[in-house]
Design a protein around this motif. Structure first.
Motif, PDB file in Angstrom:
ATOM      1  N   VAL A   9       9.054 -13.222 -15.678  1.00 24.51           N
ATOM      2  CA  VAL A   9       8.201 -14.392 -15.912  1.00 24.51           C
ATOM      3  C   VAL A   9       6.792 -13.906 -16.233  1.00 24.51           C
ATOM      4  O   VAL A   9       6.282 -12.971 -15.615  1.00 24.51           O
ATOM      5  N   MET A  10       6.183 -14.527 -17.232  1.00 24.63           N
ATOM      6  CA  MET A  10       4.812 -14.189 -17.603  1.00 24.63           C
ATOM      7  C   MET A  10       3.864 -14.909 -16.641  1.00 24.63           C
ATOM      8  O   MET A  10       4.045 -16.092 -16.362  1.00 24.63           O
ATOM      9  N   THR A  11       2.869 -14.201 -16.139  1.00 30.62           N
ATOM     10  CA  THR A  11       1.990 -14.832 -15.140  1.00 30.62           C
ATOM     11  C   THR A  11       1.017 -15.817 -15.774  1.00 30.62           C
ATOM     12  O   THR A  11       0.606 -16.766 -15.121  1.00 30.62           O
ATOM     13  N   LYS A  12       0.626 -15.596 -17.018  1.00 28.63           N
ATOM     14  CA  LYS A  12      -0.315 -16.526 -17.657  1.00 28.63           C
ATOM     15  C   LYS A  12       0.449 -17.639 -18.356  1.00 28.63           C
ATOM     16  O   LYS A  12       1.432 -17.400 -19.059  1.00 28.63           O
ATOM     17  N   CYS A  21       0.060 -30.301 -21.660  1.00 27.76           N
ATOM     18  CA  CYS A  21       1.296 -29.508 -21.652  1.00 27.76           C
ATOM     19  C   CYS A  21       0.980 -28.115 -21.126  1.00 27.76           C
ATOM     20  O   CYS A  21       0.096 -27.436 -21.657  1.00 27.76           O
ATOM     21  N   VAL A  22       1.690 -27.713 -20.072  1.00 32.05           N
ATOM     22  CA  VAL A  22       1.511 -26.392 -19.450  1.00 32.05           C
ATOM     23  C   VAL A  22       2.885 -25.761 -19.312  1.00 32.05           C
ATOM     24  O   VAL A  22       3.795 -26.385 -18.760  1.00 32.05           O
ATOM     25  N   SER A  23       3.048 -24.548 -19.829  1.00 32.28           N
ATOM     26  CA  SER A  23       4.355 -23.896 -19.688  1.00 32.28           C
ATOM     27  C   SER A  23       4.195 -22.425 -19.328  1.00 32.28           C
ATOM     28  O   SER A  23       3.169 -21.800 -19.607  1.00 32.28           O
ATOM     29  N   HIS A  24       5.244 -21.899 -18.701  1.00 34.71           N
ATOM     30  CA  HIS A  24       5.349 -20.466 -18.422  1.00 34.71           C
ATOM     31  C   HIS A  24       6.571 -19.933 -19.154  1.00 34.71           C
ATOM     32  O   HIS A  24       7.638 -20.559 -19.137  1.00 34.71           O
TER      33      HIS A  24
ATOM     34  N   GLY B  31      12.709 -11.322  -1.629  1.00 35.39           N
ATOM     35  CA  GLY B  31      12.635 -12.607  -0.937  1.00 35.39           C
ATOM     36  C   GLY B  31      11.236 -13.193  -0.861  1.00 35.39           C
ATOM     37  O   GLY B  31      11.064 -14.343  -0.440  1.00 35.39           O
ATOM     38  N   THR B  32      10.224 -12.420  -1.253  1.00 36.68           N
ATOM     39  CA  THR B  32       8.846 -12.910  -1.212  1.00 36.68           C
ATOM     40  C   THR B  32       8.669 -14.073  -2.189  1.00 36.68           C
ATOM     41  O   THR B  32       9.095 -13.994  -3.342  1.00 36.68           O
ATOM     42  N   ARG B  33       8.013 -15.123  -1.736  1.00 34.81           N
ATOM     43  CA  ARG B  33       7.750 -16.287  -2.581  1.00 34.81           C
ATOM     44  C   ARG B  33       6.291 -16.300  -3.031  1.00 34.81           C
ATOM     45  O   ARG B  33       5.394 -16.017  -2.244  1.00 34.81           O
ATOM     46  N   LYS B  34       6.086 -16.593  -4.319  1.00 34.75           N
ATOM     47  CA  LYS B  34       4.744 -16.738  -4.882  1.00 34.75           C
ATOM     48  C   LYS B  34       4.742 -17.950  -5.799  1.00 34.75           C
ATOM     49  O   LYS B  34       5.810 -18.444  -6.191  1.00 34.75           O
ATOM     50  N   THR B  35       3.563 -18.432  -6.152  1.00 32.62           N
ATOM     51  CA  THR B  35       3.497 -19.453  -7.198  1.00 32.62           C
ATOM     52  C   THR B  35       2.566 -18.959  -8.297  1.00 32.62           C
ATOM     53  O   THR B  35       1.574 -18.252  -8.043  1.00 32.62           O
ATOM     54  N   LEU B  36       2.931 -19.340  -9.535  1.00 24.93           N
ATOM     55  CA  LEU B  36       2.129 -19.025 -10.721  1.00 24.93           C
ATOM     56  C   LEU B  36       1.596 -20.341 -11.238  1.00 24.93           C
ATOM     57  O   LEU B  36       2.386 -21.240 -11.560  1.00 24.93           O
ATOM     58  N   GLY B  37       0.274 -20.455 -11.330  1.00 26.08           N
ATOM     59  CA  GLY B  37      -0.250 -21.773 -11.664  1.00 26.08           C
ATOM     60  C   GLY B  37      -1.445 -21.763 -12.576  1.00 26.08           C
ATOM     61  O   GLY B  37      -2.007 -20.715 -12.923  1.00 26.08           O
ATOM     62  N   VAL B  38      -1.789 -22.984 -12.927  1.00 24.75           N
ATOM     63  CA  VAL B  38      -2.942 -23.266 -13.783  1.00 24.75           C
ATOM     64  C   VAL B  38      -3.776 -24.336 -13.086  1.00 24.75           C
ATOM     65  O   VAL B  38      -3.216 -25.287 -12.522  1.00 24.75           O
ATOM     66  N   ILE B  39      -5.094 -24.179 -13.118  1.00 23.00           N
ATOM     67  CA  ILE B  39      -5.988 -25.258 -12.690  1.00 23.00           C
ATOM     68  C   ILE B  39      -6.919 -25.571 -13.853  1.00 23.00           C
ATOM     69  O   ILE B  39      -7.589 -24.673 -14.381  1.00 23.00           O
ATOM     70  N   LEU B  40      -6.922 -26.833 -14.261  1.00 26.65           N
ATOM     71  CA  LEU B  40      -7.794 -27.278 -15.349  1.00 26.65           C
ATOM     72  C   LEU B  40      -9.189 -27.540 -14.812  1.00 26.65           C
ATOM     73  O   LEU B  40      -9.375 -27.748 -13.607  1.00 26.65           O
ATOM     74  N   PRO B  41     -10.197 -27.545 -15.696  1.00 28.77           N
ATOM     75  CA  PRO B  41     -11.566 -27.777 -15.248  1.00 28.77           C
ATOM     76  C   PRO B  41     -11.681 -29.040 -14.378  1.00 28.77           C
ATOM     77  O   PRO B  41     -11.234 -30.121 -14.787  1.00 28.77           O
ATOM     78  N   SER B  42     -12.227 -28.887 -13.193  1.00 27.31           N
ATOM     79  CA  SER B  42     -12.218 -29.944 -12.174  1.00 27.31           C
ATOM     80  C   SER B  42     -12.887 -29.403 -10.926  1.00 27.31           C
ATOM     81  O   SER B  42     -13.160 -28.204 -10.834  1.00 27.31           O
ATOM     82  N   GLU B  55      -5.084 -14.999  -6.431  1.00 28.91           N
ATOM     83  CA  GLU B  55      -5.449 -13.967  -7.403  1.00 28.91           C
ATOM     84  C   GLU B  55      -5.687 -14.646  -8.746  1.00 28.91           C
ATOM     85  O   GLU B  55      -4.790 -15.299  -9.290  1.00 28.91           O
ATOM     86  N   ILE B  56      -6.891 -14.503  -9.254  1.00 23.99           N
ATOM     87  CA  ILE B  56      -7.265 -15.152 -10.512  1.00 23.99           C
ATOM     88  C   ILE B  56      -6.953 -14.189 -11.662  1.00 23.99           C
ATOM     89  O   ILE B  56      -7.448 -13.055 -11.676  1.00 23.99           O
ATOM     90  N   THR B  57      -6.141 -14.632 -12.611  1.00 25.90           N
ATOM     91  CA  THR B  57      -5.763 -13.750 -13.723  1.00 25.90           C
ATOM     92  C   THR B  57      -6.391 -14.177 -15.048  1.00 25.90           C
ATOM     93  O   THR B  57      -6.309 -13.437 -16.032  1.00 25.90           O
ATOM     94  N   ALA B  58      -7.013 -15.349 -15.079  1.00 26.92           N
ATOM     95  CA  ALA B  58      -7.776 -15.777 -16.255  1.00 26.92           C
ATOM     96  C   ALA B  58      -8.652 -16.944 -15.843  1.00 26.92           C
ATOM     97  O   ALA B  58      -8.318 -17.699 -14.934  1.00 26.92           O
ATOM     98  N   GLY B  59      -9.793 -17.091 -16.526  1.00 34.86           N
ATOM     99  CA  GLY B  59     -10.663 -18.225 -16.279  1.00 34.86           C
ATOM    100  C   GLY B  59     -11.819 -17.902 -15.356  1.00 34.86           C
ATOM    101  O   GLY B  59     -12.131 -16.726 -15.100  1.00 34.86           O
ATOM    102  N   HIS B  60     -12.446 -18.957 -14.840  1.00 39.94           N
ATOM    103  CA  HIS B  60     -13.666 -18.797 -14.043  1.00 39.94           C
ATOM    104  C   HIS B  60     -13.781 -19.989 -13.095  1.00 39.94           C
ATOM    105  O   HIS B  60     -13.648 -21.136 -13.526  1.00 39.94           O
TER     106      HIS B  60
END
Lengths: 103, 103
Positions: A9-12, A21-24, B31-42, B55-60
Motif C-alpha cells: 500500500v502506498m502511504t501517500k 475524492c481521496v484514494s490510496h 499483526g501491528t495495526r496502523k492507519t494511513l490518512g489524509v487531513i484537509l485544511p481545517s 508521522e507526517i509524510t506530506a503537508g504542513h
C-alpha cells in the motif's frame, strides 16, 4: 471484499477535487494495481485513461457515462465499467467507499 | 516510508469530521495495526484512546497537545506523540498525509 491481504500500500493518498475524492493505491501480490477510495457527497466528472471497473462497497451514487443519457443508481455491492479514454459524471448522494479495478 | 509491503488493507475507509479526515487501516504481517490518512485544511480536535505516534509524510500542520500551551509545527518527515486518553488540536495548513502508529 472487505479487505485485501498480502498487498503493498502506498502511504501517500491521491487527493482530487479539493478532497472530495481521496484514494490510496495498492498493489496485489500478482502485480495488479487497484485504488481504494472515498467520494464525499458531490457531483464530479472523472476522466479515465485505462478502462476501469468501479466497485461500490458503501454509499449511494448516480452515474452518467459519457455518451449515455441515462443516469444509473449504484449502491453497496454494485459496480460499473468505464471505457479507456472516457469520462463519467457521478453524483454521490451518500459518501461512497469504492474499489477501482483497472481492466 | 513511501509504502508498506505484505500488509492487509481494509477496503472501507474511516471518514471523520465531514470528510476532512479520511483514513484506511492496515495490518502488518506481525499483526501491528496502523492507519494511513489524509487531513484537509481545517482546525480539528482529535481524541485518543490508545497512545499514538502521528508521522507526517506530506503537508504542513500546527499541533497543540492537551495540557500544553505551545503550538508546534510539523511537516513531511516529522512526527509527534499523543498519550492515551488524551486529545490534540491540529491546524492543517497544507493537506496532510500521515501514518498513525499505535504505541
Amino acid at each position: 471484499m472487505s479487505q485485501f491481504d498480502n498487498v503493498t500500500v502506498m502511504t501517500k493518498a491521491n487527493v482530487y477535487f479539493d478532497g472530495h475524492c481521496v484514494s490510496h493505491a495498492i498493489i496485489l501480490a500478482d502485480g495488479t494495481r487497484k485504488t481504494l477510495g472515498v467520494i464525499l457527497p458531490s457531483t464530479l466528472t472523472f476522466t479515465t485513461q485505462a478502462a476501469e471497473i468501479m466497485e461500490i462497497t458503501a454509499g449511494h451514487c448516480r452515474v452518467l457515462l459519457a455518451g449515455s443519457d441515462t443516469w444509473t443508481d449504484y449502491r453497496d455491492g454494485s459496480s460499473f465499467d468505464v471505457p479507456a479514454n472516457s469520462s463519467f459524471e457521478i453524483e454521490t448522494l451518500e459518501t461512497l467507499d469504492y474499489i477501482c479495478h483497472f481492466a
